[in-house]
Design a protein around this motif. Structure first.
Motif, PDB file in Angstrom:
ATOM      1  N   GLY A  58      10.229  -5.695 -28.430  1.00  0.00           N
ATOM      2  CA  GLY A  58       9.454  -5.675 -29.662  1.00  0.00           C
ATOM      3  C   GLY A  58       8.281  -6.627 -29.635  1.00  0.00           C
ATOM      4  N   LEU A  59       7.733  -6.890 -28.452  1.00  0.00           N
ATOM      5  CA  LEU A  59       6.652  -7.854 -28.316  1.00  0.00           C
ATOM      6  C   LEU A  59       5.309  -7.184 -28.545  1.00  0.00           C
ATOM      7  CD1 LEU A  59       7.938  -9.751 -25.166  1.00  0.00           C
ATOM      8  CD2 LEU A  59       7.897 -10.588 -27.520  1.00  0.00           C
ATOM      9  N   GLY A  60       4.526  -7.745 -29.452  1.00  0.00           N
ATOM     10  CA  GLY A  60       3.182  -7.250 -29.667  1.00  0.00           C
ATOM     11  C   GLY A  60       2.247  -7.786 -28.601  1.00  0.00           C
ATOM     12  N   TYR A  61       1.368  -6.936 -28.106  1.00  0.00           N
ATOM     13  CA  TYR A  61       0.398  -7.356 -27.102  1.00  0.00           C
ATOM     14  C   TYR A  61      -0.819  -6.445 -27.183  1.00  0.00           C
ATOM     15  CZ  TYR A  61       1.957  -3.358 -24.293  1.00  0.00           C
ATOM     16  OH  TYR A  61       2.250  -2.085 -23.864  1.00  0.00           O
ATOM     17  N   GLY A  62      -1.923  -6.906 -26.606  1.00  0.00           N
ATOM     18  CA  GLY A  62      -3.137  -6.102 -26.621  1.00  0.00           C
ATOM     19  C   GLY A  62      -3.968  -6.339 -25.376  1.00  0.00           C
ATOM     20  N   GLU A  63      -5.014  -5.527 -25.229  1.00  0.00           N
ATOM     21  CA  GLU A  63      -5.980  -5.667 -24.139  1.00  0.00           C
ATOM     22  C   GLU A  63      -5.299  -5.751 -22.771  1.00  0.00           C
ATOM     23  OE1 GLU A  63      -9.127  -5.292 -25.069  1.00  0.00           O
ATOM     24  OE2 GLU A  63      -8.323  -5.205 -27.123  1.00  0.00           O
ATOM     25  N   ALA A  64      -4.253  -4.936 -22.572  1.00  0.00           N
ATOM     26  CA  ALA A  64      -3.564  -4.938 -21.279  1.00  0.00           C
ATOM     27  C   ALA A  64      -4.414  -4.255 -20.219  1.00  0.00           C
ATOM     28  CB  ALA A  64      -2.214  -4.231 -21.411  1.00  0.00           C
ATOM     29  N   SER A  65      -4.437  -4.834 -19.036  1.00  0.00           N
ATOM     30  CA  SER A  65      -5.187  -4.240 -17.926  1.00  0.00           C
ATOM     31  C   SER A  65      -4.562  -4.680 -16.615  1.00  0.00           C
ATOM     32  CB  SER A  65      -6.659  -4.657 -17.965  1.00  0.00           C
ATOM     33  OG  SER A  65      -6.783  -6.063 -17.839  1.00  0.00           O
ATOM     34  N   GLY A  66      -4.823  -3.943 -15.551  1.00  0.00           N
ATOM     35  CA  GLY A  66      -4.267  -4.345 -14.272  1.00  0.00           C
ATOM     36  C   GLY A  66      -4.422  -3.294 -13.193  1.00  0.00           C
ATOM     37  N   THR A  67      -3.934  -3.625 -12.023  1.00  0.00           N
ATOM     38  CA  THR A  67      -3.969  -2.717 -10.881  1.00  0.00           C
ATOM     39  C   THR A  67      -2.609  -2.736 -10.182  1.00  0.00           C
ATOM     40  OG1 THR A  67      -4.770  -4.430  -9.376  1.00  0.00           O
ATOM     41  CG2 THR A  67      -6.435  -3.093 -10.487  1.00  0.00           C
ATOM     42  N   VAL A  68      -2.262  -1.603  -9.588  1.00  0.00           N
ATOM     43  CA  VAL A  68      -1.066  -1.500  -8.752  1.00  0.00           C
ATOM     44  C   VAL A  68      -1.534  -1.032  -7.380  1.00  0.00           C
ATOM     45  CG1 VAL A  68       1.166  -0.405  -8.414  1.00  0.00           C
ATOM     46  CG2 VAL A  68       0.390  -0.946 -10.730  1.00  0.00           C
ATOM     47  N   THR A  69      -1.258  -1.844  -6.354  1.00  0.00           N
ATOM     48  CA  THR A  69      -1.750  -1.574  -5.006  1.00  0.00           C
ATOM     49  C   THR A  69      -0.579  -1.431  -4.051  1.00  0.00           C
ATOM     50  OG1 THR A  69      -3.728  -2.891  -5.457  1.00  0.00           O
ATOM     51  CG2 THR A  69      -3.241  -2.404  -3.156  1.00  0.00           C
ATOM     52  N   MET A  70      -0.625  -0.411  -3.207  1.00  0.00           N
ATOM     53  CA  MET A  70       0.387  -0.202  -2.179  1.00  0.00           C
ATOM     54  C   MET A  70      -0.276  -0.295  -0.813  1.00  0.00           C
ATOM     55  SD  MET A  70       2.530   2.948  -3.894  1.00  0.00           S
ATOM     56  CE  MET A  70       3.563   3.138  -2.438  1.00  0.00           C
ATOM     57  N   ALA A  71       0.380  -0.999   0.130  1.00  0.00           N
ATOM     58  CA  ALA A  71      -0.151  -1.148   1.484  1.00  0.00           C
ATOM     59  C   ALA A  71       0.969  -0.907   2.483  1.00  0.00           C
ATOM     60  CB  ALA A  71      -0.737  -2.540   1.682  1.00  0.00           C
ATOM     61  N   SER A  72       0.726  -0.032   3.450  1.00  0.00           N
ATOM     62  CA  SER A  72       1.726   0.294   4.471  1.00  0.00           C
ATOM     63  C   SER A  72       1.344  -0.340   5.794  1.00  0.00           C
ATOM     64  CB  SER A  72       1.839   1.813   4.645  1.00  0.00           C
ATOM     65  OG  SER A  72       2.267   2.415   3.446  1.00  0.00           O
ATOM     66  N   SER A  73       2.367  -0.757   6.565  1.00  0.00           N
ATOM     67  CA  SER A  73       2.115  -1.318   7.893  1.00  0.00           C
ATOM     68  C   SER A  73       3.019  -0.633   8.908  1.00  0.00           C
ATOM     69  CB  SER A  73       2.365  -2.833   7.894  1.00  0.00           C
ATOM     70  OG  SER A  73       3.700  -3.124   7.555  1.00  0.00           O
ATOM     71  N   HIS A  74       2.453  -0.326  10.081  1.00  0.00           N
ATOM     72  CA  HIS A  74       3.182   0.291  11.187  1.00  0.00           C
ATOM     73  C   HIS A  74       2.968  -0.567  12.426  1.00  0.00           C
ATOM     74  CE1 HIS A  74       3.904   4.159   9.030  1.00  0.00           C
ATOM     75  NE2 HIS A  74       2.819   3.770   8.385  1.00  0.00           N
ATOM     76  N   SER A  75       4.029  -0.832  13.157  1.00  0.00           N
ATOM     77  CA  SER A  75       3.966  -1.730  14.313  1.00  0.00           C
ATOM     78  C   SER A  75       3.962  -0.936  15.614  1.00  0.00           C
ATOM     79  CB  SER A  75       5.158  -2.689  14.290  1.00  0.00           C
ATOM     80  OG  SER A  75       5.163  -3.450  13.099  1.00  0.00           O
ATOM     81  N   PHE A  76       3.270  -1.498  16.619  1.00  0.00           N
ATOM     82  CA  PHE A  76       3.123  -0.814  17.904  1.00  0.00           C
ATOM     83  C   PHE A  76       3.314  -1.806  19.051  1.00  0.00           C
ATOM     84  CE2 PHE A  76       0.614   1.394  14.736  1.00  0.00           C
ATOM     85  CZ  PHE A  76       1.001   2.716  14.921  1.00  0.00           C
ATOM     86  N   GLY A  77       3.420  -1.274  20.276  1.00  0.00           N
ATOM     87  CA  GLY A  77       3.556  -2.110  21.450  1.00  0.00           C
ATOM     88  C   GLY A  77       4.827  -2.929  21.392  1.00  0.00           C
ATOM     89  N   GLY A  78       4.676  -4.247  21.607  1.00  0.00           N
ATOM     90  CA  GLY A  78       5.828  -5.128  21.615  1.00  0.00           C
ATOM     91  C   GLY A  78       6.531  -5.237  20.282  1.00  0.00           C
ATOM     92  N   LEU A  79       5.879  -4.774  19.209  1.00  0.00           N
ATOM     93  CA  LEU A  79       6.471  -4.835  17.869  1.00  0.00           C
ATOM     94  C   LEU A  79       6.952  -3.471  17.397  1.00  0.00           C
ATOM     95  CD1 LEU A  79       3.860  -7.152  16.096  1.00  0.00           C
ATOM     96  CD2 LEU A  79       6.037  -7.806  17.154  1.00  0.00           C
ATOM     97  N   SER A  80       6.999  -2.493  18.293  1.00  0.00           N
ATOM     98  CA  SER A  80       7.298  -1.118  17.876  1.00  0.00           C
ATOM     99  C   SER A  80       8.710  -0.953  17.331  1.00  0.00           C
ATOM    100  CB  SER A  80       7.079  -0.159  19.047  1.00  0.00           C
ATOM    101  OG  SER A  80       7.916  -0.519  20.138  1.00  0.00           O
ATOM    102  N   ALA A  81       9.596  -1.918  17.621  1.00  0.00           N
ATOM    103  CA  ALA A  81      10.963  -1.813  17.099  1.00  0.00           C
ATOM    104  C   ALA A  81      11.020  -2.064  15.596  1.00  0.00           C
ATOM    105  CB  ALA A  81      11.877  -2.797  17.826  1.00  0.00           C
ATOM    106  N   ARG A  82       9.999  -2.682  15.053  1.00  0.00           N
ATOM    107  CA  ARG A  82       9.981  -2.938  13.613  1.00  0.00           C
ATOM    108  C   ARG A  82       9.783  -1.637  12.847  1.00  0.00           C
ATOM    109  NH1 ARG A  82       6.096  -8.278  12.779  1.00  0.00           N
ATOM    110  NH2 ARG A  82       7.373  -9.745  13.992  1.00  0.00           N
ATOM    111  N   ARG A  83      10.539  -1.479  11.796  1.00  0.00           N
ATOM    112  CA  ARG A  83      10.392  -0.259  10.992  1.00  0.00           C
ATOM    113  C   ARG A  83       9.121  -0.345  10.142  1.00  0.00           C
ATOM    114  NH1 ARG A  83      11.879  -0.935   5.654  1.00  0.00           N
ATOM    115  NH2 ARG A  83      12.988  -2.866   5.140  1.00  0.00           N
ATOM    116  N   PRO A  84       8.535   0.791   9.817  1.00  0.00           N
ATOM    117  CA  PRO A  84       7.378   0.777   8.918  1.00  0.00           C
ATOM    118  C   PRO A  84       7.732   0.103   7.586  1.00  0.00           C
ATOM    119  CG  PRO A  84       7.646   2.935   9.916  1.00  0.00           C
ATOM    120  CD  PRO A  84       8.871   2.154  10.266  1.00  0.00           C
ATOM    121  N   ALA A  85       6.788  -0.569   7.019  1.00  0.00           N
ATOM    122  CA  ALA A  85       7.028  -1.298   5.777  1.00  0.00           C
ATOM    123  C   ALA A  85       5.906  -1.003   4.781  1.00  0.00           C
ATOM    124  CB  ALA A  85       7.103  -2.798   6.044  1.00  0.00           C
TER     125      ALA A  85
END
Length: 216
Positions: free
Chosen positions: A129-156
């Motif tokens: 029940g909280l009153g608020y105003g002027e809400a704004s923002g961003t939601v960002t997603m970033a994926s990483s994939h590993s290769f070579g000596g780090l290829s055993a790491r799962r994508p994140a």
């Protein structure tokens, strides 16, 4: 290490000591509300030095959702205050946040996840029940994939939520910062993959201390 219950770490009150004697009463009360908030278990939190140029007065907290030795999500919440009011805020107080977490593959694959994450924030505020105003923002997603000596790491995939809103001011011009902090912590828990608790859940506990330094 277990979190110490009900207190902040020594010397980390998050306020500029040089200004402390002249801090306006509404801001002191708003900060007091943050310090007395009751939060659910699994959240470690402490005051940290706030940014110096966003507003005449600022107070900052950083927190993490912890399971065992693993941080499932972390973030920072900043309370800003301008006694003269701020045109862009449409008020004298503003809450600013950064939340981050690594996602499970099933969550990362959901094309509607950014909208869902934003709804977690607004829903947590509205559920209390909280009153608020002027809400704004961003939601960002970033994926990483590993290769070579780090290829055993799962994508994140990491998600980052940046948001700000103006809390409605109550008696004496002071917003209910304790409830806003509880709502923000609920956002942290949902991003971490935990089930939400109802606002009146009796399992909430007093503000714990984080186990060590952490910087979002």
């Amino acid at each position: 290490m277990a979190a110490a219950q009900g207190r902040f770490s020594d010397g980390a009150d998050g306020m500029d000591s040089a200004k402390e004697a002249s801090v306006p009463l509404p801001f002191r009360r708003a900060v007091g509300g943050l310090q007395k908030a009751r939060l659910r278990p699994g959240i470690e939190i402490e005051a940290t030095r706030p940014p110096q140029r966003l507003a005449p007065y600022a107070y900052a907290l950083e927190a993490a959702v912890v399971e065992g030795e693993e941080d499932l999500a972390d973030g920072r919440l900043i309370l800003l205050h301008d006694p003269a009011g701020h045109e862009a805020w449409q008020g004298a107080f503003r809450l600013v946040t950064l939340v981050r977490a690594e996602l499970e593959p099933e969550m990362a694959a959901d094309p509607l996840l950014p909208e869902v994450c934003w709804s977690w924030l607004t829903g947590a505020l509205e559920a209390r029940g909280l009153g608020y105003g002027e809400a704004s923002g961003t939601v960002t997603m970033a994926s990483s994939h590993s290769f070579g000596g780090l290829s055993a790491r799962r994508p994140a995939t990491q998600i980052e939520i940046r948001a700000s809103w103006t809390p409605r001011e109550g008696v004496g011009g002071v917003p209910d910062t304790a409830s806003h902090l509880a709502a923000w912590c609920e956002l942290l828990c949902q991003v971490a993959g935990l089930e939400p608790l109802p606002p009146s859940d009796p399992g909430v506990v007093s503000l714990p201390q984080r186990r060590g330094p952490h910087h979002p």
